[in-house]
Motif scaffolding. Structure first.
Motif, PDB file in Angstrom:
ATOM      1  N   SER A   1       0.840  -1.195   0.000  1.00 45.99           N
ATOM      2  CA  SER A   1       0.000   0.000   0.000  1.00 45.99           C
ATOM      3  C   SER A   1       0.873   1.242   0.000  1.00 45.99           C
ATOM      4  O   SER A   1       2.095   1.180   0.122  1.00 45.99           O
ATOM      5  N   GLY A   2       0.238   2.379  -0.078  1.00 45.58           N
ATOM      6  CA  GLY A   2       0.949   3.654  -0.103  1.00 45.58           C
ATOM      7  C   GLY A   2       1.774   3.922   1.147  1.00 45.58           C
ATOM      8  O   GLY A   2       2.960   4.261   1.050  1.00 45.58           O
ATOM      9  N   PRO A   3       1.192   3.765   2.346  1.00 47.18           N
ATOM     10  CA  PRO A   3       1.994   4.007   3.557  1.00 47.18           C
ATOM     11  C   PRO A   3       3.180   3.057   3.698  1.00 47.18           C
ATOM     12  O   PRO A   3       4.233   3.444   4.198  1.00 47.18           O
ATOM     13  N   GLU A   4       3.034   1.815   3.244  1.00 50.11           N
ATOM     14  CA  GLU A   4       4.159   0.880   3.316  1.00 50.11           C
ATOM     15  C   GLU A   4       5.279   1.310   2.380  1.00 50.11           C
ATOM     16  O   GLU A   4       6.454   1.175   2.716  1.00 50.11           O
ATOM     17  N   ASN A   5       4.931   1.833   1.212  1.00 56.13           N
ATOM     18  CA  ASN A   5       5.947   2.330   0.293  1.00 56.13           C
ATOM     19  C   ASN A   5       6.675   3.533   0.892  1.00 56.13           C
ATOM     20  O   ASN A   5       7.898   3.650   0.768  1.00 56.13           O
ATOM     21  N   VAL A   6       5.930   4.415   1.538  1.00 53.05           N
ATOM     22  CA  VAL A   6       6.545   5.573   2.173  1.00 53.05           C
ATOM     23  C   VAL A   6       7.483   5.120   3.287  1.00 53.05           C
ATOM     24  O   VAL A   6       8.599   5.638   3.437  1.00 53.05           O
ATOM     25  N   ASP A   7       7.045   4.122   4.072  1.00 56.58           N
ATOM     26  CA  ASP A   7       7.901   3.580   5.136  1.00 56.58           C
ATOM     27  C   ASP A   7       9.205   3.040   4.564  1.00 56.58           C
ATOM     28  O   ASP A   7      10.289   3.311   5.097  1.00 56.58           O
ATOM     29  N   ARG A   8       9.119   2.272   3.502  1.00 59.47           N
ATOM     30  CA  ARG A   8      10.326   1.681   2.909  1.00 59.47           C
ATOM     31  C   ARG A   8      11.263   2.762   2.373  1.00 59.47           C
ATOM     32  O   ARG A   8      12.478   2.666   2.552  1.00 59.47           O
TER      33      ARG A   8
END
Length: 107
Positions: free
Chosen positions: A2-9
């Motif tokens: 998802s979007g937040p997981e991509n931002v986290d990575r």
């Protein structure tokens, strides 16, 4: 993902890059440090950078396995800094100045 997981990575990857750059600069300071105190401080900060790297790895893997290791490294870094500071404080203790035989000494 998802979007937040991509931002986290992306943020964790940026943090790891900054940690690696900080570690490289600290190794340069350890190598070039003009005094022993500079080298000691750089090694203490290097311990903090290692702890930050382990924290980033834990965040990336979403695993808390490294937290006790980070705690032990923080304790060792603290005790090492105190020991070095105590050693340098004893070594750099000001010496008493010799009395001059001119001013104020009227025998």
């Amino acid at each position: 993902m998802s979007g937040p997981e991509n931002v986290d990575r992306v943020l964790i990857t940026a943090a790891v890059v900054l940690i690696v750059v900080a570690g490289a600069l600290l190794l340069v300071r350890v190598n070039r440090g003009p005094s022993m105190l500079d080298r000691a401080i750089a090694l203490d900060v290097f311990a903090a950078v290692v702890i930050a790297g382990l924290g980033a790895k834990s965040a990336y893997a979403r695993d808390s396995f490294y937290f006790p290791i980070m705690l032990v490294l923080a304790f060792l870094g603290f005790t090492g800094s105190v020991g070095i500071a105590r050693f340098i404080a004893v070594r750099d203790k000001p010496r008493p100045r010799p009395r001059s035989a001119g001013k104020g000494d009227r025998g």
